[in-house]
Write a protein that holds these residues in place. Structure first.
Motif, PDB file in Angstrom:
ATOM      1  N   HIS A   1       0.821  -1.203   0.000  1.00 31.89           N
ATOM      2  CA  HIS A   1       0.000   0.000   0.000  1.00 31.89           C
ATOM      3  C   HIS A   1       0.861   1.262   0.000  1.00 31.89           C
ATOM      4  O   HIS A   1       1.810   1.377   0.765  1.00 31.89           O
ATOM      5  N   HIS A   2       0.506   2.207  -0.831  1.00 26.20           N
ATOM      6  CA  HIS A   2       1.109   3.549  -0.829  1.00 26.20           C
ATOM      7  C   HIS A   2      -0.007   4.558  -0.598  1.00 26.20           C
ATOM      8  O   HIS A   2      -0.937   4.648  -1.407  1.00 26.20           O
ATOM      9  N   VAL A   3       0.070   5.319   0.473  1.00 25.43           N
ATOM     10  CA  VAL A   3      -0.921   6.362   0.753  1.00 25.43           C
ATOM     11  C   VAL A   3      -0.192   7.590   1.287  1.00 25.43           C
ATOM     12  O   VAL A   3       0.988   7.526   1.640  1.00 25.43           O
ATOM     13  N   THR A   4      -0.892   8.698   1.364  1.00 31.14           N
ATOM     14  CA  THR A   4      -0.327   9.866   2.030  1.00 31.14           C
ATOM     15  C   THR A   4      -0.455   9.691   3.538  1.00 31.14           C
ATOM     16  O   THR A   4      -1.262   8.890   4.022  1.00 31.14           O
ATOM     17  N   ALA A   5       0.336  10.449   4.280  1.00 30.30           N
ATOM     18  CA  ALA A   5       0.268  10.364   5.743  1.00 30.30           C
ATOM     19  C   ALA A   5      -1.098  10.810   6.243  1.00 30.30           C
ATOM     20  O   ALA A   5      -1.652  10.235   7.184  1.00 30.30           O
ATOM     21  N   ARG A   6      -1.655  11.833   5.628  1.00 29.63           N
ATOM     22  CA  ARG A   6      -2.987  12.303   6.021  1.00 29.63           C
ATOM     23  C   ARG A   6      -4.019  11.199   5.868  1.00 29.63           C
ATOM     24  O   ARG A   6      -4.839  10.958   6.760  1.00 29.63           O
ATOM     25  N   ASP A   7      -3.995  10.532   4.726  1.00 26.76           N
ATOM     26  CA  ASP A   7      -4.997   9.490   4.482  1.00 26.76           C
ATOM     27  C   ASP A   7      -4.730   8.248   5.317  1.00 26.76           C
ATOM     28  O   ASP A   7      -5.669   7.576   5.754  1.00 26.76           O
ATOM     29  N   GLY A   8      -3.464   7.936   5.564  1.00 27.56           N
ATOM     30  CA  GLY A   8      -3.161   6.808   6.441  1.00 27.56           C
ATOM     31  C   GLY A   8      -3.694   7.016   7.844  1.00 27.56           C
ATOM     32  O   GLY A   8      -4.147   6.076   8.503  1.00 27.56           O
ATOM     33  N   ALA A   9      -3.670   8.268   8.321  1.00 32.04           N
ATOM     34  CA  ALA A   9      -4.207   8.577   9.652  1.00 32.04           C
ATOM     35  C   ALA A   9      -5.716   8.373   9.708  1.00 32.04           C
ATOM     36  O   ALA A   9      -6.272   8.053  10.762  1.00 32.04           O
ATOM     37  N   LYS A  10      -6.389   8.535   8.578  1.00 30.88           N
ATOM     38  CA  LYS A  10      -7.853   8.446   8.556  1.00 30.88           C
ATOM     39  C   LYS A  10      -8.345   7.022   8.804  1.00 30.88           C
ATOM     40  O   LYS A  10      -9.429   6.834   9.365  1.00 30.88           O
ATOM     41  N   LEU A  11      -7.556   6.031   8.376  1.00 35.60           N
ATOM     42  CA  LEU A  11      -7.971   4.654   8.638  1.00 35.60           C
ATOM     43  C   LEU A  11      -8.009   4.395  10.135  1.00 35.60           C
ATOM     44  O   LEU A  11      -8.958   3.803  10.656  1.00 35.60           O
ATOM     45  N   MET A  12      -6.988   4.852  10.860  1.00 39.14           N
ATOM     46  CA  MET A  12      -6.994   4.695  12.313  1.00 39.14           C
ATOM     47  C   MET A  12      -8.099   5.520  12.948  1.00 39.14           C
ATOM     48  O   MET A  12      -8.717   5.090  13.943  1.00 39.14           O
ATOM     49  N   ASP A  13      -8.373   6.685  12.386  1.00 47.44           N
ATOM     50  CA  ASP A  13      -9.429   7.519  12.953  1.00 47.44           C
ATOM     51  C   ASP A  13     -10.784   6.814  12.908  1.00 47.44           C
ATOM     52  O   ASP A  13     -11.629   7.033  13.782  1.00 47.44           O
ATOM     53  N   LEU A  14     -11.001   5.967  11.897  1.00 44.31           N
ATOM     54  CA  LEU A  14     -12.234   5.174  11.861  1.00 44.31           C
ATOM     55  C   LEU A  14     -12.374   4.352  13.136  1.00 44.31           C
ATOM     56  O   LEU A  14     -13.461   4.257  13.719  1.00 44.31           O
ATOM     57  N   LEU A  15     -11.269   3.748  13.574  1.00 45.09           N
ATOM     58  CA  LEU A  15     -11.319   2.924  14.779  1.00 45.09           C
ATOM     59  C   LEU A  15     -11.504   3.779  16.022  1.00 45.09           C
ATOM     60  O   LEU A  15     -12.163   3.361  16.981  1.00 45.09           O
ATOM     61  N   MET A  16     -10.920   4.970  16.022  1.00 43.96           N
ATOM     62  CA  MET A  16     -11.062   5.868  17.172  1.00 43.96           C
ATOM     63  C   MET A  16     -12.472   6.456  17.261  1.00 43.96           C
ATOM     64  O   MET A  16     -12.916   6.879  18.331  1.00 43.96           O
ATOM     65  N   ASN A  17     -13.175   6.471  16.145  1.00 44.79           N
ATOM     66  CA  ASN A  17     -14.511   7.061  16.089  1.00 44.79           C
ATOM     67  C   ASN A  17     -15.592   5.988  16.043  1.00 44.79           C
ATOM     68  O   ASN A  17     -16.635   6.158  15.400  1.00 44.79           O
ATOM     69  N   ASP A  18     -15.335   4.874  16.745  1.00 46.95           N
ATOM     70  CA  ASP A  18     -16.306   3.771  16.834  1.00 46.95           C
ATOM     71  C   ASP A  18     -16.713   3.215  15.484  1.00 46.95           C
ATOM     72  O   ASP A  18     -17.836   2.731  15.296  1.00 46.95           O
ATOM     73  N   GLY A  19     -15.800   3.290  14.507  1.00 47.18           N
ATOM     74  CA  GLY A  19     -16.057   2.705  13.199  1.00 47.18           C
ATOM     75  C   GLY A  19     -16.751   3.621  12.219  1.00 47.18           C
ATOM     76  O   GLY A  19     -17.032   3.212  11.086  1.00 47.18           O
ATOM     77  N   LYS A  20     -17.016   4.854  12.618  1.00 40.66           N
ATOM     78  CA  LYS A  20     -17.712   5.806  11.740  1.00 40.66           C
ATOM     79  C   LYS A  20     -16.725   6.758  11.086  1.00 40.66           C
ATOM     80  O   LYS A  20     -15.731   7.152  11.692  1.00 40.66           O
ATOM     81  N   ASN A  21     -17.024   7.128   9.828  1.00 46.18           N
ATOM     82  CA  ASN A  21     -16.240   8.188   9.216  1.00 46.18           C
ATOM     83  C   ASN A  21     -16.720   9.534   9.748  1.00 46.18           C
ATOM     84  O   ASN A  21     -17.674   9.599  10.533  1.00 46.18           O
ATOM     85  N   ARG A  22     -16.075  10.594   9.341  1.00 45.46           N
ATOM     86  CA  ARG A  22     -16.362  11.897   9.939  1.00 45.46           C
ATOM     87  C   ARG A  22     -17.589  12.588   9.359  1.00 45.46           C
ATOM     88  O   ARG A  22     -17.872  13.739   9.697  1.00 45.46           O
ATOM     89  N   LYS A  23     -18.365  11.860   8.543  1.00 44.71           N
ATOM     90  CA  LYS A  23     -19.703  12.364   8.213  1.00 44.71           C
ATOM     91  C   LYS A  23     -20.779  11.457   8.814  1.00 44.71           C
ATOM     92  O   LYS A  23     -21.957  11.585   8.496  1.00 44.71           O
ATOM     93  N   GLY A  24     -20.343  10.549   9.709  1.00 47.58           N
ATOM     94  CA  GLY A  24     -21.286   9.780  10.510  1.00 47.58           C
ATOM     95  C   GLY A  24     -21.690   8.440   9.966  1.00 47.58           C
ATOM     96  O   GLY A  24     -22.545   7.765  10.562  1.00 47.58           O
ATOM     97  N   GLU A  25     -21.091   7.991   8.873  1.00 45.90           N
ATOM     98  CA  GLU A  25     -21.442   6.691   8.298  1.00 45.90           C
ATOM     99  C   GLU A  25     -20.675   5.571   8.991  1.00 45.90           C
ATOM    100  O   GLU A  25     -19.476   5.687   9.231  1.00 45.90           O
ATOM    101  N   GLN A  26     -21.372   4.476   9.306  1.00 42.09           N
ATOM    102  CA  GLN A  26     -20.724   3.326   9.928  1.00 42.09           C
ATOM    103  C   GLN A  26     -19.974   2.547   8.856  1.00 42.09           C
ATOM    104  O   GLN A  26     -20.577   1.935   7.976  1.00 42.09           O
ATOM    105  N   VAL A  27     -18.663   2.563   8.916  1.00 39.62           N
ATOM    106  CA  VAL A  27     -17.826   1.898   7.924  1.00 39.62           C
ATOM    107  C   VAL A  27     -17.283   0.578   8.471  1.00 39.62           C
ATOM    108  O   VAL A  27     -17.227  -0.427   7.767  1.00 39.62           O
ATOM    109  N   VAL A  28     -16.896   0.573   9.734  1.00 41.97           N
ATOM    110  CA  VAL A  28     -16.336  -0.600  10.405  1.00 41.97           C
ATOM    111  C   VAL A  28     -17.175  -0.890  11.643  1.00 41.97           C
ATOM    112  O   VAL A  28     -17.633   0.036  12.323  1.00 41.97           O
ATOM    113  N   SER A  29     -17.376  -2.160  11.932  1.00 36.49           N
ATOM    114  CA  SER A  29     -18.201  -2.566  13.072  1.00 36.49           C
ATOM    115  C   SER A  29     -17.581  -2.132  14.404  1.00 36.49           C
ATOM    116  O   SER A  29     -16.388  -2.371  14.646  1.00 36.49           O
TER     117      SER A  29
END
Length: 424
Positions: A295-323
């Motif tokens: 995988h090749h990603v930017t640092a900003r986007d790589g941080a967003k995957l972890m943020d999903l886990l920190m936000n109870d599996g939701k992205n920052r517009k409120g959609e449940q992406v991960v259980s």
């Protein structure tokens, strides 16, 4: 006859997925340019990591991943952490993190989020916010999280044997291993690593990691079929970090979806998490992804995957992406993964830790944090209690060295987490 039918089914699935992909060839002009200074497809991973990791995909075939309709813009760069005042320790003494991070740990990027807000962003060695970087084994965590979306849909049962989904592995060393054991690196598979490498070279050769393969394996499944089972431990008993486990999880998802891994990743995680920049996935000539580290990603986007886990599996517009159940069980761990961790050499550095679903959970100085870990300092840390995310890209010459591992996880990361706590 049965083997022939299975082989035909595998070929049909493979060709179906490949038709939707644009597979880019190794960059001939780039290879000529770096070849003038002695960097080749054969040695790019062993030499000059500080040059190659920012564009490693150019040495191999690769596929682009594209952003979607939802883009989470982290905003303008901020530097709220004073790395001159924060300190860390190396073997020869204490230094400011402004020295430790870029020079002692050879980190090339640092992005820090708190509650989904950017609090620090800094780059070195030619990196910038729009430039992608090789994740190496931190990419395994993408695979584990991606698999969890199939579990949440009821399409995969982690207690099932892997051979239920990949029947051509029956009669091999994988026969009897559950999907859960494979995801936790407890499959009991025996991989004889090539001296000087962290994998069996048949795997990396089949993935065209260092140019055209010298072997006749058509795909990674054929390599997997040649593997036996360890005799020194019971299956499920010991944690052993093997890239082949990750590749089988990717094959499982490809088989279920009828698409290539990179397409599934783009649809289920990359776009939903709000990626700002297109990314690259290293593949072989047939578009078979290096799911364990391409995988090749930017640092900003790589941080967003972890943020999903920190936000109870939701992205920052409120959609449940991960259980959320997946995240809760990861953070809690279980007796099997905690016991299995003690079989790994790094348990001597930190005994209170575990590896589950392709992700590490570490307990250091009273703090529990999740970690996606690449072998050369590609690290993403998330602390659920404070919803802090720290993303780094490293290009360390010595892979997974005890010195850099200890500095990173036992010193620098706890120091940064404490510093984020103190931001007003």
């Amino acid at each position: 006859m049965k083997k022939t039918i299975i082989a035909m089914a595998v070929a049909a699935t493979t060709s179906f997925g490949a038709q939707a992909l644009e597979i880019h060839k190794p960059d001939a002009a780039f290879l000529e340019q770096v070849g003038a200074v002695g960097i080749t497809q054969d040695n790019w991973e062993q030499e000059n990591e500080s040059l190659t990791y920012q564009q490693a995909y150019k040495f191999t075939h690769y596929v682009k991943m594209h952003t979607g309709d939802y883009v989470w813009n982290l905003g303008e760069t901020k530097q709220l952490l004073d790395l001159d005042k924060l300190t860390g320790n190396d073997y020869d003494g204490e230094y400011p993190l402004s020295t430790i991070i870029p020079f002692r740990l050879k980190m090339e990027a640092l992005v820090v989020l708190k509650d989904g807000e950017l609090v620090h962003e800094q780059y070195w060695n030619g990196m910038h916010k729009a430039k992608t970087h090789l994740e190496m084994s931190a990419g395994k965590s993408y695979t584990g999280i991606l698999l969890s979306t199939f579990v949440a849909e009821g399409r995969v049962n982690m207690k099932d044997q892997l051979t239920k989904y990949l029947p051509e592995l029956k009669g091999t060393g994988w026969d009897g291993a559950t999907v859960e054991q494979v995801a936790d690196m407890r499959s009991g598979i025996e991989v004889i690593k090539t001296p000087g490498l962290m994998v069996d070279e048949r795997q990396s050769e089949t993935q065209d990691w260092n140019g055209p393969s010298r072997y006749d394996y058509k795909n990674i499944i054929e390599v997997a079929q040649s593997l036996g089972q360890r005799s020194d431990v019971k299956r499920g008993e010991a944690f052993e970090y093997l890239c082949m486990n990750t590749e089988m999880l990717a094959m499982l998802m490809e088989r279920l979806e009828g698409k290539r891994y990179v397409e599934i990743l783009e649809e289920r995680l990359f776009k939903p998490m709000g990626a700002e920049y297109d990314a690259e996935m290293m593949t072989n000539r047939n578009g078979e992804a290096v799911a364990s580290g391409g995988h090749h990603v930017t640092a900003r986007d790589g941080a967003k995957l972890m943020d999903l886990l920190m936000n109870d599996g939701k992205n920052r517009k409120g959609e449940q992406v991960v259980s959320k159940k997946f995240i809760d069980e990861l953070i809690e761990g279980n007796d099997e993964v905690k016991s299995a961790w003690q079989h790994d050499g790094f348990s001597a550095l930190l005994a209170d830790a575990w590896y589950k679903d392709q992700i590490r959970v570490l307990n250091v100085d009273g703090r529990r944090f999740i970690a996606f870990v690449g072998v050369s300092g590609q690290v993403t840390v998330g602390e659920p209690a404070t919803k802090t995310v720290i993303k780094t890209f490293g290009a360390q010459d010595q892979m997974q060295h005890p010195r850099t591992v200890a500095m990173t996880f036992l010193d620098v990361m706890p120091t940064l987490l404490k510093a984020v706590d103190d931001i007003k």
